[in-house]
Each structure stands twice: as C-alpha cells, then as structure tokens.
Design a protein around this motif. Structure first.
Motif, PDB file in Angstrom:
ATOM      1  N   UNK A 153      69.183 -32.176  -2.196  1.00  0.00           N
ATOM      2  CA  UNK A 153      67.892 -32.433  -2.840  1.00  0.00           C
ATOM      3  C   UNK A 153      68.001 -32.412  -4.361  1.00  0.00           C
ATOM      4  N   UNK A 154      68.810 -31.489  -4.909  1.00  0.00           N
ATOM      5  CA  UNK A 154      68.864 -31.383  -6.368  1.00  0.00           C
ATOM      6  C   UNK A 154      69.547 -32.598  -6.991  1.00  0.00           C
ATOM      7  N   UNK A 155      70.526 -33.174  -6.283  1.00  0.00           N
ATOM      8  CA  UNK A 155      71.160 -34.400  -6.767  1.00  0.00           C
ATOM      9  C   UNK A 155      70.161 -35.544  -6.786  1.00  0.00           C
ATOM     10  N   UNK A 156      69.274 -35.553  -5.811  1.00  0.00           N
ATOM     11  CA  UNK A 156      68.263 -36.606  -5.743  1.00  0.00           C
ATOM     12  C   UNK A 156      67.234 -36.449  -6.857  1.00  0.00           C
ATOM     13  N   UNK A 157      66.877 -35.216  -7.182  1.00  0.00           N
ATOM     14  CA  UNK A 157      65.975 -34.971  -8.309  1.00  0.00           C
ATOM     15  C   UNK A 157      66.581 -35.531  -9.598  1.00  0.00           C
ATOM     16  N   UNK A 158      67.859 -35.255  -9.819  1.00  0.00           N
ATOM     17  CA  UNK A 158      68.507 -35.734 -11.039  1.00  0.00           C
ATOM     18  C   UNK A 158      68.561 -37.250 -11.093  1.00  0.00           C
ATOM     19  N   UNK A 159      68.956 -37.884  -9.991  1.00  0.00           N
ATOM     20  CA  UNK A 159      69.090 -39.339 -10.002  1.00  0.00           C
ATOM     21  C   UNK A 159      67.741 -40.025 -10.195  1.00  0.00           C
ATOM     22  N   UNK A 160      66.690 -39.493  -9.608  1.00  0.00           N
ATOM     23  CA  UNK A 160      65.360 -40.070  -9.790  1.00  0.00           C
ATOM     24  C   UNK A 160      64.933 -39.977 -11.257  1.00  0.00           C
ATOM     25  N   UNK A 161      65.247 -38.864 -11.878  1.00  0.00           N
ATOM     26  CA  UNK A 161      64.906 -38.695 -13.287  1.00  0.00           C
ATOM     27  C   UNK A 161      65.689 -39.671 -14.157  1.00  0.00           C
ATOM     28  N   UNK A 162      66.971 -39.825 -13.860  1.00  0.00           N
ATOM     29  CA  UNK A 162      67.837 -40.613 -14.735  1.00  0.00           C
ATOM     30  C   UNK A 162      67.778 -42.107 -14.489  1.00  0.00           C
TER      31      UNK A 162
END
Length: 364
Positions: A153-162
């Motif tokens: 989930x945390x990797x997905x949070x980062x990719x959505x932001x970036x």
C-alpha cells in the motif's frame, strides 16, 4: 521506498550519493520488519510496546521519499523531456522488483490452492497491478487476505503522488510550490478528520489513502525546498533539535495513550489524525537535522556501513521480508520439524536473516 539517496548536501566520494540518508532509511525499515514479527507473548512480550510502534517507520520512508524526489524534480525541471525522463527513471527503479514480487506472491498463493487464494481472487489482484490496492483495501475496509500483499500500500501511495507531483513542480514557482506543499500538510489532516467524523469505519482509509498520507511526502518536499534556499534562512541546529524533541514527546504521548486502549494503534482515531501529523513533522525535523545541521556523532552513526547497506537494500527488504520469513520458517519445519509461528521469539532472527539474504540478492 525507492533506493535513491541523492541530495545537494553532505557530499561524499560518490557524486550525489549521501550515505547518511541510506543510514536514515535503515532506521525506517528495521522497525517496520520488527513490527511484523514481534512476539505477542512469552519472554519477550515486553517488546510489544515497541513492536507495535514499528509501523511509524513508514512515515520516515514517506518524508525521505518526498525530500529526494522533490529535489530531483526541482533540479531537473528545466531539462528537456522532464516528465518522461522522471517517469522512466522511476519505472526502472521501482517496477521490476515490484512486479516480480507481485507475480511470485500470486504464484505461491495459487500453488497453495487454499482458501486464502480463493479469497485473494475475490479481493482482486489486478488492483495491485495498477497501483490501486490501497484504494481497494480502503473500500473493502480490510487488508488483503495474503500478508505479502499488505505492505504494498505504501508503494502505491508514493506512485500516486508522483504521477501528479511533477506537473505541480513544472507549473509553480518555488514560492508557490512551498505554499502548495504546506497546503497539502494541512489538507491531509483535514481529509483524515472528515473521514473520521463522516465516514463510519474509515480507519483503514485514513491509514492507506494517498490524500490522507500526503502530509509526510509534502513535508519532505518542504525540507528539499529549504535546503535549496540561502543558508541564512535555515533554522539553527538548536531550533531543529528543539522541534524534534517537542514533536517526539507529542508522538510518544499520543502513542502511549493509544497503546493503552487499542491494540491496533495505526488506525485509532487519535493516532490516525493528530498522531500522523505529529509523527510526520517529527520525521521532517529528523531529516532536516541530518541534511542541514549534521553533528559528528549522528553522522557517524548513520554512516556506519551496516546501516548504509541496510538503507541501500531497504526497498527489497520491504517487499521481501514477509515471503522471506515464510520461506525460512517452512524450510525449518520441513527439514528439522521445527514449528515456528510468525509471531514468535525465534522468528525474529530468522526473518531478518532471510530478508537480508533475499534483499541483498535482489539489489545486486
């Protein structure tokens, strides 16, 4: 969780490589791994207070990532093919191991052919393929039935932001970018408060959704902007240290209270609103101390080679620690007949050893 450690300060023998940031990343990943294996009872039951708090390391990951990626974007915004080059670089760093692990997790679950695989199919593996597993978990109010998928989930949070943030950096001046990131810090808390008061059962949403966790990423970006401002505008070492101590005391107070009333501290209403904000600010103070006001003692600790190496392979550790632990414990069971539950004292060294081996291989 990427392994980039580039910054315009703390120069080292390798251009743009900052070992202190790798060392800092080690202090983010080690508590997260311990959080997933700490024993609930027995001789080491006292570690529960610290083990449950290990999830806090994810916020340090977010702040570090926000700092590094914001710096990369600001330093390259005037170059040709700015967005394309950024996305390609991110993809080459992140996607190969992510999708390899996604495939291996799915294959292992399918080979098991148990109820967990059938439940995982209903849950939807495709959500992870498109980096939306955190939205799926928030919608269903439950994490994936197979634990190896949970940390994604945390990797997905980062990719959505970036995916969106490069356009913000492109369109805004440095001053307006600072205002935008400051607004993100406030908006994240407001999003979490809105969910708390108006959406019943939104604990996982407050924990997993990008708009609710963007304050840590934005604070890292604010540190990146501050580092690129004239040194005369930097806060003093005393101010940074005082801010770190004060916010640390607030986090400790909130966590101690929540721990006394709720075993799952991450989704408690107080922790998932004010607690997240305080912890993100504390991590930002720690990062600022490292990159703007380093002390010989702290720098020596962060540059210690085992910590630097741990930070370098942190992405692999984060993705692989759960399956590595499972593989090692099953090997011991089949070879020596030793039954070792995931949350047992002996599983701690087994998990760390197996995780470092797999992550080291994947990094090389």
């Amino acid at each position: 969780m990427s392994s980039v450690s580039e910054a315009p300060v703390l120069g080292t023998s390798r251009p743009n490589r900052v070992p202190e940031l790798d060392g800092l990343r080690a202090f983010a990943i080690l508590p997260v791994i311990f959080h997933h294996v700490y024993p609930f009872g027995g001789l080491f039951a006292w570690t529960g207070f610290f083990g449950e708090a290990g999830w806090i390391g994810v916020d340090l990951f977010f702040v570090l990532s926000g700092y590094l990626i914001s710096g990369i974007l600001m330093d390259s915004v005037d170059r040709p093919h700015y967005y394309r080059n950024f996305i390609i670089r991110r993809s080459l760093r992140i996607f190969p191991l992510y999708y390899l692990c996604l495939g291996l997790f799915s294959l292992a679950a399918w080979r098991g052919s148990g109820p967990a695989w059938a439940e995982m199919q209903r849950w939807g593996i495709g959500w992870f393929v498109v980096y939306l597993g955190n939205f799926r978990a928030a919608w269903l109010h439950t994490t994936p039935p197979i634990f190896s998928f949970v940390p994604l989930w945390s990797l997905q949070v980062e990719e959505q932001f970036y995916l969106l943030f490069p356009f913000v950096v492109l369109l805004l001046s440095r001053r307006n970018l600072r205002r935008f990131l400051s607004a993100c810090v406030v908006a994240a808390l407001l999003f979490r408060l809105f969910l708390l008061f108006f959406v019943p059962g939104s604990g996982l949403a407050r924990q997993l959704l990008m708009p609710c966790r963007m304050d840590a990423l934005a604070l890292g970006g604010l540190v990146a902007i501050l580092v690129r401002s004239p040194a005369a505008h930097w806060p003093s070492r005393t101010q940074l240290r005082t801010g770190f101590i004060v916010t640390g005391a607030v986090v400790l107070g909130i966590y101690s209270y929540v721990w006394s009333v709720e075993p799952n501290t991450a989704t408690h209403p107080l922790m998932s609103t004010l607690g997240y904000s305080a912890n993100a600010i504390e991590c930002a103070f720690l990062l600022a101390m490292v990159v703007m006001a380093p002390t010989p003692g702290l720098s020596a600790i962060l540059r210690w080679r085992p910590f630097v190496y741990t930070g370098q392979i942190a992405y692999g550790l984060y993705l692989l620690h759960s399956p590595a632990s499972w593989m090692a414990r099953n090997l011991l069971m089949k070879t020596f007949g030793i039954d070792m539950p995931g949350h047992s004292t002996l599983s701690i060294p087994i998990t760390f050893l197996a995780s470092f081996i797999l992550a080291g291989v994947s990094w090389r």
